[in-house]
Design a protein around this motif. Structure first.
Motif, mmCIF file in Angstrom:
data_model
loop_
_atom_site.group_PDB
_atom_site.id
_atom_site.type_symbol
_atom_site.label_atom_id
_atom_site.label_comp_id
_atom_site.label_asym_id
_atom_site.label_seq_id
_atom_site.Cartn_x
_atom_site.Cartn_y
_atom_site.Cartn_z
ATOM 1 N N TRP A 18 0.761 -0.874 0.055
ATOM 2 C CA TRP A 18 -0.121 0.276 -0.287
ATOM 3 C C TRP A 18 1.050 1.181 0.071
ATOM 4 N N SER A 31 -7.773 0.803 -1.684
ATOM 5 C CA SER A 31 -7.699 1.015 -0.037
ATOM 6 C C SER A 31 -6.536 0.323 1.273
ATOM 7 N N SER A 32 -5.435 -0.016 1.672
ATOM 8 C CA SER A 32 -4.736 -0.788 2.708
ATOM 9 C C SER A 32 -5.671 -2.532 2.545
ATOM 10 N N TYR A 33 -7.315 -1.673 3.128
ATOM 11 C CA TYR A 33 -7.618 -3.407 3.093
ATOM 12 C C TYR A 33 -7.300 -4.564 2.099
ATOM 13 N N SER A 34 -7.703 -3.429 0.585
ATOM 14 C CA SER A 34 -7.698 -4.884 -0.483
ATOM 15 C C SER A 34 -6.480 -4.969 -0.857
ATOM 16 N N LEU A 63 -3.935 -5.951 1.883
ATOM 17 C CA LEU A 63 -3.893 -7.199 2.404
ATOM 18 C C LEU A 63 -4.362 -8.365 1.807
#
Length: 175
Positions: free
Chosen positions: A29, A42-45, A47
């Motif tokens: 990210w 997003s940082s979630y994506s 991960l």
């Protein structure tokens, strides 16, 4: 060999290319954010990508094991011999050393062993000359043709004006 060539050879020797892990998501990210050219997800994506698409993605690690570049991709469900490359990014301190090409070549070779990849697709925003050069030279190295067409026109994006995304279809590959 010049000092610059020796430095490049030494830095390549230190680099390790392998599959990303969830622990790499934050670094991917950051590298994407710092590139200033990629659409930042997003940082979630990142991960999730490192968890669910690690087999079709690659990360370059420096001598300390820290990520310094990556390629994310997936095998297209409706074209199981086509690898779609989603993002390519290299940390600023490692740019200009051929790392993106090394990552892309390595990922396609690894993915081909598992999925018998014959074609690579990617989308490139017009004017992104670094990506255009990366994928054009990839096609040349692998004896493949390149077809270009607009994949998503400006008007289909729901969040306002957006540059069109041009699909680069590269294949068939000689691996």
């Amino acid at each position: 060999m010049t000092a610059a060539q020796a430095d490049r050879a030494e830095s390549r020797a230190e680099l390790q290319i392998d599959r990303p892990t969830v622990a790499d998501g934050a670094a991917l990210w950051r590298i994407a954010r710092d590139s200033k050219t990629l659409d930042l997800n997003s940082s979630y994506s990142y991960l999730l990508w490192c968890r669910d698409f690690a087999a079709t993605s690659a990360v370059a690690r420096d001598g300390r094991g820290e990520p310094v570049g990556f390629v994310t991709g997936y095998v297209r469900p409706d074209r199981p011999r086509t690898l779609l490359v989603w993002q390519v990014a290299v940390d600023g301190s490692y740019r200009g050393r051929g790392l993106a090409a090394q990552l892309l070549d390595g990922l396609v070779a690894r993915s081909s062993a598992t999925h018998r990849i014959t074609d690579v697709e990617t989308t490139i925003t017009p004017g992104n000359t670094a990506s255009e050069r990366l994928f054009t030279s990839f096609a040349e190295r692998h004896g493949a043709g390149v077809e270009r067409e607009v994949l998503f026109a400006t008007e289909v994006f729901p969040d306002g004006p957006h540059d069109p995304e041009v699909l680069y279809r590269i294949g068939p590959l000689s691996l």
